[in-house]
Enzyme design. Sequence first.
Site, PDB file in Angstrom:
ATOM      1  N   GLU A  59     -22.193 -11.868  27.024  1.00  0.00           N
ATOM      2  CA  GLU A  59     -23.226 -10.737  27.484  1.00  0.00           C
ATOM      3  C   GLU A  59     -24.698 -10.990  26.470  1.00  0.00           C
ATOM      4  O   GLU A  59     -24.409 -11.411  25.295  1.00  0.00           O
ATOM      5  CB  GLU A  59     -22.534  -9.365  26.762  1.00  0.00           C
ATOM      6  CG  GLU A  59     -21.513  -8.930  27.723  1.00  0.00           C
ATOM      7  CD  GLU A  59     -21.123  -7.447  27.338  1.00  0.00           C
ATOM      8  OE1 GLU A  59     -22.063  -6.658  26.581  1.00  0.00           O
ATOM      9  OE2 GLU A  59     -20.001  -7.115  27.816  1.00  0.00           O
ATOM     10  N   TYR A 106     -26.899  -9.324  21.482  1.00  0.00           N
ATOM     11  CA  TYR A 106     -28.158  -8.467  22.120  1.00  0.00           C
ATOM     12  C   TYR A 106     -29.368  -8.566  20.868  1.00  0.00           C
ATOM     13  O   TYR A 106     -29.917  -7.681  20.449  1.00  0.00           O
ATOM     14  CB  TYR A 106     -27.990  -7.132  22.221  1.00  0.00           C
ATOM     15  CG  TYR A 106     -27.154  -6.952  23.490  1.00  0.00           C
ATOM     16  CD1 TYR A 106     -27.337  -7.019  24.806  1.00  0.00           C
ATOM     17  CD2 TYR A 106     -25.688  -6.947  23.315  1.00  0.00           C
ATOM     18  CE1 TYR A 106     -26.799  -6.765  25.779  1.00  0.00           C
ATOM     19  CE2 TYR A 106     -24.794  -6.770  24.526  1.00  0.00           C
ATOM     20  CZ  TYR A 106     -25.254  -6.705  25.687  1.00  0.00           C
ATOM     21  OH  TYR A 106     -24.433  -6.598  26.688  1.00  0.00           O
ATOM     22  N   GLU A 150     -14.790  -6.558  23.153  1.00  0.00           N
ATOM     23  CA  GLU A 150     -15.160  -5.890  22.109  1.00  0.00           C
ATOM     24  C   GLU A 150     -14.340  -4.999  21.338  1.00  0.00           C
ATOM     25  O   GLU A 150     -14.465  -3.800  20.912  1.00  0.00           O
ATOM     26  CB  GLU A 150     -16.475  -5.097  22.512  1.00  0.00           C
ATOM     27  CG  GLU A 150     -17.740  -5.898  22.702  1.00  0.00           C
ATOM     28  CD  GLU A 150     -18.974  -5.072  23.270  1.00  0.00           C
ATOM     29  OE1 GLU A 150     -18.909  -3.828  22.758  1.00  0.00           O
ATOM     30  OE2 GLU A 150     -19.916  -5.756  23.379  1.00  0.00           O
ATOM     31  N   ASP A 208     -18.441   2.014  27.397  1.00  0.00           N
ATOM     32  CA  ASP A 208     -19.862   2.569  27.671  1.00  0.00           C
ATOM     33  C   ASP A 208     -19.997   2.609  29.326  1.00  0.00           C
ATOM     34  O   ASP A 208     -21.112   1.819  29.786  1.00  0.00           O
ATOM     35  CB  ASP A 208     -20.700   1.660  27.219  1.00  0.00           C
ATOM     36  CG  ASP A 208     -22.178   2.432  27.129  1.00  0.00           C
ATOM     37  OD1 ASP A 208     -22.220   3.719  27.183  1.00  0.00           O
ATOM     38  OD2 ASP A 208     -23.138   1.665  27.252  1.00  0.00           O
TER      39      ASP A 208
END
Length: 661
Positions: A549, A513, A460, A205
């Site tokens: 993150e 997140y 990831e 991304d």
Amino acid sequence: MGEKNWIRLLFLLVLSLEWHVSSVECGGILYPQESETREVKSLDGIWQFLADEAGGEGRGFKENWHLKKLNELGKVELMPVPSSFNDITQNKDVRDHIGWVWYARTFWVPQNWRSDDRRVFLRFGSANYHAVVWVNGNYATNHTGGYLPFVADVTKLLEYGKENYITVALNNTLHYETIPQGTLHYPSDRSRYPEGFVIQGYNFDYFNFAGIHRPVYLYTTPPSYINDVTIITDFKETSNETIGLVNFAIKYHASSSISSPSALSCLVAIRDDKNRKVGVAQSCSDSIEIHNAKLWWPYLSAPVGEKEAFLYTLEVYLTNSEEEEQFEGDVYRLKFGIRTAQVVNDTFLVNKKPFYFRGFGRHEDYTLRGRGVDNVMLVKDHNLLLWTGANSYRTSHYPYAEEILDLTDRLGIVIIDESPAIGLTGFGEELCTSHIQVMRELVHRDKNRASVLMWSIGNEPKSLEAPATNYFNKVINATRRFDKAGRPITIVVNQGFSNHTAPDLDVVSINRYFAWYGDTGRSEVIKLQIPTEVKSWYESYKKPVLISEYGAGSIVGMHQNPSFVWTEDYQTNYLIEHFKAFDELRKEVPYFIGEMIWNFADFATPQETFRPWGCMKGIFTRERQPKQAAHVVRRRYWMLANQTGALCDDAWMMPTDMKQV
């Protein structure tokens, strides 16, 4: 053309080029530097640039562009090196180009470089992704992988005292077996898509910037030269002093004029920051003790009275015991720090003391320059890092430039050094071979870095896939073999507890997140969900856990009260709720070892409908101006620094109302 056929063609082209020339012996990957025996010439500057046909083989190889002057083949554009080519021109087709592009420039080689006592090497800091290089129309080298250096011996390819010509063919396509992965699609319906239309898909991304991203050098060595240096450090404490233990191993190339490689020997000296000699050895592999040693401490972590980021210099002289008149020897100097990094009893230790990561994920991403090295931006970024009180960051999601690591070594910023293996899936043998090769090159390049304290083998992966277990076992075991210093190893995961990678790692790094991708806007869940998540990972794998993150996007100048997603207010509130959760964990458990915000600064992404131009999770804008969140993070990190270490000369950067603490 299908993906597999295209990639096969790429390597057949390279192999055919190699078949027509004698093999070129490559030197080591040591960074080019001048010394008594070496000279360095930069090939950075403005090169000629020509994009080939999009996708497929293109015209360049069919028409032997490497045998011609690029400006005779079409209208060339001016292209700065180093830089990404995408944002330099006003041509949309160049920005979005998929396939081959060609670079070329002329350069002069001094007449005095023509000598039996010199070898000349050509070194690229990186070129993304597949590169083939010619000098004066002759094949020099090729490399696959966009983030690590490669070298070629070009001694016999140069014209001395004359103008020379270098050509580079560069291809940015990614496929199923590259690191990182990608997919290629060639729509065939000409009623809907024009000829040459190609779609490159990615498993990541961020924008796939391409180009010659890092410096290009010519450098000389003597015929017999130092080829590689390995330094492993430790220390021991006595009642009176700290004794540094510096283990070193020197590899060298012996010239054919030397009767026996054993005729070469090494003289090694260690110098401190005042250039005083503090240790010597007469061997190419040995250990030196340094009395009253100064350790390399991370930023804002040095004990009272000690200096942060203390660097020594290893000075290596390659000498010839035969004392031939024509042999001048070789000299190379390498900066290093004495420090240890290890995981013991669920704690990450630096110099045998607990270390807590407070930092960021980052990107090599700058306006106009893309991923190209720019010293102004590098220094500005690290000034901002120091201002926030951060002590670390992760090179997400690929190895960063050596020039960046020069700064982190000098400043004491801890690095988690990450490979380009992002979003991996499939886990086949070819992919594993590519991944191991990347780790071999990464460790080889960065093994002596004081600031590199942990390897991240990827980000990831689709780790719920069963083949991931055997795959990551192979990659982790290979990385342990490559790094003789034994740094801890992690991988950054974002999937669930049936993860197939964590049991073999030293640290579990997780991206989470909460209240952004799930329970969007409901920041009240963070204080519950973060501790629950961290404790669950530890209970499952008994490894220290790092939040690698977490973050929320914000658009500069957008405010709303009560806070709402995408406002600066929500980003700030989101971070504060995480700080509360982290403080709860730090009080309760020893295995929670750090927090890293995503992201340091806004960065470019592929064209998408759910973002206006890029990822806006930065606490700084892409132009490096602080958002509201930057000030909140700064207070947080300086508060943590006050708790965990002694403050240094940079304490003036602490928020004013905290200075009495």
